[in-house]
Design a protein around this motif. Sequence first.
Motif, PDB file in Angstrom:
ATOM      1  N   LEU A 258       0.926  -1.198   0.122  1.00 10.36           N
ATOM      2  CA  LEU A 258      -0.151   0.003   0.002  1.00 10.36           C
ATOM      3  C   LEU A 258       0.860   1.231   0.037  1.00 10.36           C
ATOM      4  CD1 LEU A 258      -2.557  -0.985   2.859  1.00 10.36           C
ATOM      5  CD2 LEU A 258      -3.015  -0.715   0.178  1.00 10.36           C
ATOM      6  N   PRO A 259       0.428   2.209  -0.425  1.00 14.14           N
ATOM      7  CA  PRO A 259       1.120   3.550  -0.594  1.00 14.14           C
ATOM      8  C   PRO A 259       1.230   4.050   0.872  1.00 14.14           C
ATOM      9  CG  PRO A 259      -0.690   3.823  -2.317  1.00 14.14           C
ATOM     10  CD  PRO A 259      -0.943   2.645  -1.330  1.00 14.14           C
TER      11      PRO A 259
ATOM     12  N   TYR B  64      -1.199   6.814   2.171  1.00 13.11           N
ATOM     13  CA  TYR B  64      -2.450   6.260   2.089  1.00 13.11           C
ATOM     14  C   TYR B  64      -2.539   5.430   3.628  1.00 13.11           C
ATOM     15  CZ  TYR B  64      -6.547   3.008   1.732  1.00 13.11           C
ATOM     16  OH  TYR B  64      -7.754   2.378   1.785  1.00 13.11           O
ATOM     17  N   LEU B  65      -1.853   4.540   4.001  1.00 10.07           N
ATOM     18  CA  LEU B  65      -1.786   3.956   5.155  1.00 10.07           C
ATOM     19  C   LEU B  65      -1.718   4.794   6.467  1.00 10.07           C
ATOM     20  CD1 LEU B  65      -2.208   1.012   6.574  1.00 10.07           C
ATOM     21  CD2 LEU B  65       0.135   0.870   6.221  1.00 10.07           C
TER      22      LEU B  65
ATOM     23  N   LYS C 222      -2.638   7.834   6.733  1.00 12.36           N
ATOM     24  CA  LYS C 222      -4.058   8.415   6.785  1.00 12.36           C
ATOM     25  C   LYS C 222      -5.031   7.580   7.559  1.00 12.36           C
ATOM     26  CE  LYS C 222      -7.865  10.537   4.292  1.00 12.36           C
ATOM     27  NZ  LYS C 222      -8.171  11.156   2.980  1.00 12.36           N
ATOM     28  N   GLN C 223      -5.110   6.437   7.090  1.00 11.78           N
ATOM     29  CA  GLN C 223      -6.265   5.318   7.588  1.00 11.78           C
ATOM     30  C   GLN C 223      -5.768   5.088   9.253  1.00 11.78           C
ATOM     31  OE1 GLN C 223      -8.691   4.940   5.782  1.00 11.78           O
ATOM     32  NE2 GLN C 223      -7.720   6.080   4.093  1.00 11.78           N
TER      33      GLN C 223
END
Length: 145
Positions: A21-22, A25-26, A28-29
Motif C-alpha cells: 500500500l502507499p 494512504y496507510l 491516513k487510515q
Amino acid sequence: MAWTPAGEAVNSARLAEYYKLPGAYLNKQLQALVRAGVMTSVSGPRGGFLLARRPENITVLDVVLALEGPEPAFRCEGILGNSPEADTEMNFVRSCLISQTMRQAELVWRQALARQTIAGIADSMERRFPEDRQKALDFLAADAG
C-alpha cells in the motif's frame, strides 16, 4: 496487528510494504484509527502503531466507523418528492420502500460487523493459514530498508 505482542508497535512503513500500500494512504487510515481510539501511535525510533485495546475488544464495526464515519452508507435523496403531485410534507426517508429496505440492510450489516472481532479474524486466519502468523511477524519485525 492482533498477532503482535502486546505493547509492541508496528512500523507503518513496514506495514505498508507488507500489504503493498502507499505509505501516505496507510498513514491516513492509521491516524483515523488512532482518533477513534482503535489504535495508538508511538513516536521515536521504535515507534509505530499498536492496537489501543485487546483484539477481542475491537469489532470490525469499530474499524469501519473509524475509517468510513458513522453516516449511513445509503442516503435517501427523497427523489419521490420530485414526482408529480408529491406530498411535500411527506418524509420520504421514512416512507420510501427503497429507503426502508436499504436502512434495514444496513442495520443487519452493522450488527454482523459488531459481532465480529479483530481477535476472531486473527484466530480464523491462523486456523486457515497456520504459517502466515509467523511470516507476518517476522516481516514486520525485520529492519526496514
